[in-house]
Design a protein around this motif. Structure first.
Motif, short mmCIF file in Angstrom:
data_model
loop_
_atom_site.label_atom_id
_atom_site.label_comp_id
_atom_site.label_asym_id
_atom_site.label_seq_id
_atom_site.Cartn_x
_atom_site.Cartn_y
_atom_site.Cartn_z
N ALA A 1 0.70 -1.27 0.04
CA ALA A 1 0.22 0.16 -0.08
C ALA A 1 0.82 1.23 -0.02
O ALA A 1 0.70 2.22 -0.88
N PHE A 2 2.01 1.06 0.80
CA PHE A 2 2.79 2.50 0.85
C PHE A 2 3.59 2.73 -0.47
O PHE A 2 3.50 3.81 -0.75
N ARG A 3 3.93 1.56 -1.00
CA ARG A 3 4.86 1.96 -2.11
C ARG A 3 3.75 2.23 -3.31
O ARG A 3 4.13 3.07 -4.30
N ARG A 4 2.65 1.68 -3.20
CA ARG A 4 1.68 2.10 -4.39
C ARG A 4 1.39 3.65 -4.26
O ARG A 4 1.36 4.49 -5.30
N GLU A 5 1.06 4.02 -2.96
CA GLU A 5 1.01 5.41 -2.78
C GLU A 5 1.89 6.33 -3.05
O GLU A 5 1.97 7.41 -3.87
N VAL A 6 3.20 5.95 -2.89
CA VAL A 6 4.42 6.55 -3.28
C VAL A 6 4.36 6.65 -4.97
O VAL A 6 4.72 7.73 -5.50
N LEU A 7 4.31 5.72 -5.78
CA LEU A 7 4.21 5.48 -6.87
C LEU A 7 3.18 6.43 -7.63
O LEU A 7 3.46 6.83 -8.84
N ALA A 8 2.04 6.63 -6.78
CA ALA A 8 1.00 7.41 -7.43
C ALA A 8 1.41 8.91 -7.45
O ALA A 8 0.60 9.64 -8.07
N LEU A 9 2.30 9.19 -6.62
CA LEU A 9 2.74 10.79 -6.71
C LEU A 9 3.29 11.07 -8.11
O LEU A 9 3.56 10.30 -8.94
N ASP A 10 3.08 12.54 -8.18
CA ASP A 10 3.53 13.07 -9.40
C ASP A 10 4.92 12.69 -9.73
O ASP A 10 5.79 12.84 -8.75
N ALA A 11 5.43 12.66 -11.13
CA ALA A 11 6.93 12.53 -11.16
C ALA A 11 7.37 14.02 -10.83
O ALA A 11 6.83 15.10 -11.00
N GLY A 12 8.55 13.92 -10.32
CA GLY A 12 9.05 15.48 -9.72
C GLY A 12 8.73 15.63 -8.16
O GLY A 12 9.26 16.63 -7.61
N HIS A 21 14.93 5.78 -6.42
CA HIS A 21 16.09 5.65 -6.89
C HIS A 21 16.77 4.53 -6.18
O HIS A 21 17.76 4.07 -6.62
N PHE A 22 16.23 4.00 -5.20
CA PHE A 22 16.70 2.73 -4.57
C PHE A 22 16.19 1.62 -5.05
O PHE A 22 15.12 1.36 -4.92
N ARG A 23 16.98 0.41 -5.18
CA ARG A 23 16.36 -0.98 -5.78
C ARG A 23 15.66 -1.31 -4.46
O ARG A 23 14.64 -2.00 -4.77
N GLU A 24 16.13 -1.12 -3.25
CA GLU A 24 15.23 -1.84 -2.20
C GLU A 24 13.84 -1.34 -2.13
O GLU A 24 12.95 -2.08 -1.70
N PHE A 25 13.56 -0.18 -2.77
CA PHE A 25 12.08 0.23 -2.69
C PHE A 25 11.34 -0.73 -3.59
O PHE A 25 10.13 -0.74 -3.40
N PHE A 26 11.73 -1.64 -4.37
CA PHE A 26 10.90 -2.32 -5.19
C PHE A 26 10.74 -3.75 -4.86
O PHE A 26 10.06 -4.68 -5.46
N THR A 27 11.13 -4.04 -3.44
CA THR A 27 10.81 -5.47 -2.92
C THR A 27 10.30 -5.19 -1.35
O THR A 27 10.60 -4.12 -0.87
N PHE A 28 9.52 -6.26 -1.09
CA PHE A 28 8.85 -6.17 0.25
C PHE A 28 10.16 -5.79 1.47
O PHE A 28 10.07 -4.78 2.12
N ALA A 29 10.86 -7.02 1.29
CA ALA A 29 11.92 -7.02 2.38
C ALA A 29 12.99 -5.57 2.19
O ALA A 29 13.32 -5.30 3.14
N GLY A 30 13.05 -5.35 1.02
CA GLY A 30 13.94 -4.33 0.81
C GLY A 30 13.37 -2.99 1.41
O GLY A 30 14.21 -2.30 1.79
N ILE A 31 12.09 -2.62 1.12
CA ILE A 31 11.46 -1.31 1.66
C ILE A 31 11.38 -1.25 3.17
O ILE A 31 11.57 -0.42 3.86
N LEU A 32 11.25 -2.68 3.59
CA LEU A 32 11.27 -2.88 5.12
C LEU A 32 12.88 -2.29 5.69
O LEU A 32 12.93 -1.47 6.58
N ASP A 33 13.79 -2.66 4.99
CA ASP A 33 15.12 -2.55 5.40
C ASP A 33 15.37 -0.98 5.01
O ASP A 33 16.12 -0.32 5.88
N LEU A 35 13.38 1.60 4.72
CA LEU A 35 12.58 2.90 5.52
C LEU A 35 12.23 2.59 7.03
O LEU A 35 12.19 3.55 7.69
N PHE A 36 12.44 1.27 7.62
CA PHE A 36 11.91 1.14 8.97
C PHE A 36 12.72 -0.13 9.58
O PHE A 36 12.53 -0.51 10.38
N HIS A 37 14.17 -0.13 9.21
CA HIS A 37 15.01 -0.88 9.73
C HIS A 37 15.34 -0.46 11.47
O HIS A 37 15.73 0.70 11.45
#
Length: 108
Positions: A1-12, A21-33, A35-37
């Motif tokens: 849900a969080f990733r979807r909300e971020v991707l829905a934001l306007d480019a820019g 910009h971060f590869r980690e953003f595109f996987t569940f484990a990566g985004i946890l690490d 943003l929330f480590h």
């Protein structure tokens, strides 16, 4: 849900452009690490060497980058700024810190 909300934001959008910009953003484990480590601690090179590295009785043996192109670019910048003669192995963390101060994206 969080990733979807971020991707829905306007480019820019500052937040969107930073996170995608971060590869980690595109996987569940990566985004946890990313943003929330719970144990994430940021160090500058001098803080790292003076703190945990020194306390463990260790010394730097090199600076390594996970991406070969980033590695080549960083080493080129190091040589251009400091030359090859005084630190041929590029172990001086104060110099790496100075490069990072000038280019905060140097280490990703």
């Amino acid at each position: 849900a969080f990733r979807r909300e971020v991707l829905a934001l306007d480019a820019g959008d500052e937040v969107r452009d930073l996170l995608v910009h971060f590869r980690e953003f595109f996987t569940f484990a990566g985004i946890l690490d990313l943003l929330f480590h719970p144990l994430e601690t940021a160090f500058t090179f001098p803080e790292l060497v003076a703190g945990p590295v020194h306390s463990a009785g260790l010394r730097p043996v090199g600076v390594f980058f996970p991406d070969v192109n980033a590695d080549l670019a960083a080493r080129r910048a190091f040589r251009e700024r400091f030359g090859d003669e005084s630190d041929p192995l590029m172990l001086d963390v104060a110099r790496w810190h100075a490069l990072e101060e000038d280019d905060p994206e140097l280490f990703g």
